[in-house]
Scaffold this motif. Structure first.
Motif, PDB file in Angstrom:
ATOM      1  N   LYS A 115     -23.995 -13.156  -5.381  1.00 18.52           N
ATOM      2  CA  LYS A 115     -25.375 -13.645  -5.336  1.00 18.52           C
ATOM      3  C   LYS A 115     -26.065 -13.196  -4.051  1.00 18.52           C
ATOM      4  O   LYS A 115     -27.219 -12.767  -4.059  1.00 18.52           O
TER       5      LYS A 115
ATOM      6  N   SER B   2     -27.118  -1.461  -9.854  1.00 18.31           N
ATOM      7  CA  SER B   2     -25.827  -1.910 -10.394  1.00 18.31           C
ATOM      8  C   SER B   2     -25.329  -0.995 -11.515  1.00 18.31           C
ATOM      9  O   SER B   2     -24.138  -0.960 -11.794  1.00 18.31           O
TER      10      SER B   2
ATOM     11  N   THR C   7     -29.843  -6.740  -1.553  1.00 22.20           N
ATOM     12  CA  THR C   7     -30.077  -5.367  -2.019  1.00 22.20           C
ATOM     13  C   THR C   7     -31.442  -5.201  -2.662  1.00 22.20           C
ATOM     14  O   THR C   7     -31.944  -4.081  -2.746  1.00 22.20           O
TER      15      THR C   7
ATOM     16  N   LYS D  43     -26.836  -9.445  -4.291  1.00 24.33           N
ATOM     17  CA  LYS D  43     -28.012  -9.174  -5.121  1.00 24.33           C
ATOM     18  C   LYS D  43     -29.304  -9.528  -4.389  1.00 24.33           C
ATOM     19  O   LYS D  43     -30.295  -8.814  -4.488  1.00 24.33           O
TER      20      LYS D  43
END
Length: 121
Positions: free
Chosen positions: A95, A110, A101, A98
């Motif tokens: 988490k 991804s 990024t 994500k």
């Protein structure tokens, strides 16, 4: 650095010698670097992500995140950011990864992901 330049007799003006303007200057420099990394990663067919965890003085788990890729045949490692995570397990680290990024990598990063390395979970 500005004080050192003044001591050397350089005329640097007053534009970037206060904290607010220095923060703005650093912010724009960081934005330019994020865009450069984003472009390089978009041109790369595959990426891998590495994270390294540490606990700071406030006892918060911090994950330092890097991305590895090749750009025009040259291997590169770039710093992406630092994520504060609630717990050092796979779900929380992912988490945090994500969240960090999103500022640097494109939305489809991804899909290019071939490896993840972490010292913890």
């Amino acid at each position: 650095m500005c004080l050192l330049d003044k001591q050397k007799g350089l005329k640097i003006g007053k534009t970037y010698t206060n904290g607010i303007q220095a923060r703005n200057f650093v912010g724009y420099t960081a934005k330019a670097q994020r865009e450069k990394i984003r472009k390089e990663v978009e041109e790369s067919p595959f990426i891998s992500v590495m994270s390294d965890g540490a606990t700071d003085s406030a006892v918060m788990e911090q994950e330092i995140i890097y991305v590895r890729f090749t750009h025009k045949g040259v291997p590169k490692v770039r710093f992406v950011g630092v994520a504060t995570v609630e717990k050092a397990d796979a779900d929380h680290i992912f988490k945090g990864l994500k969240a960090v990024t999103g500022d640097v990598l494109s939305e489809n990063w991804s899909e290019k992901l071939v490896a993840v390395g972490s010292d913890r979970a």
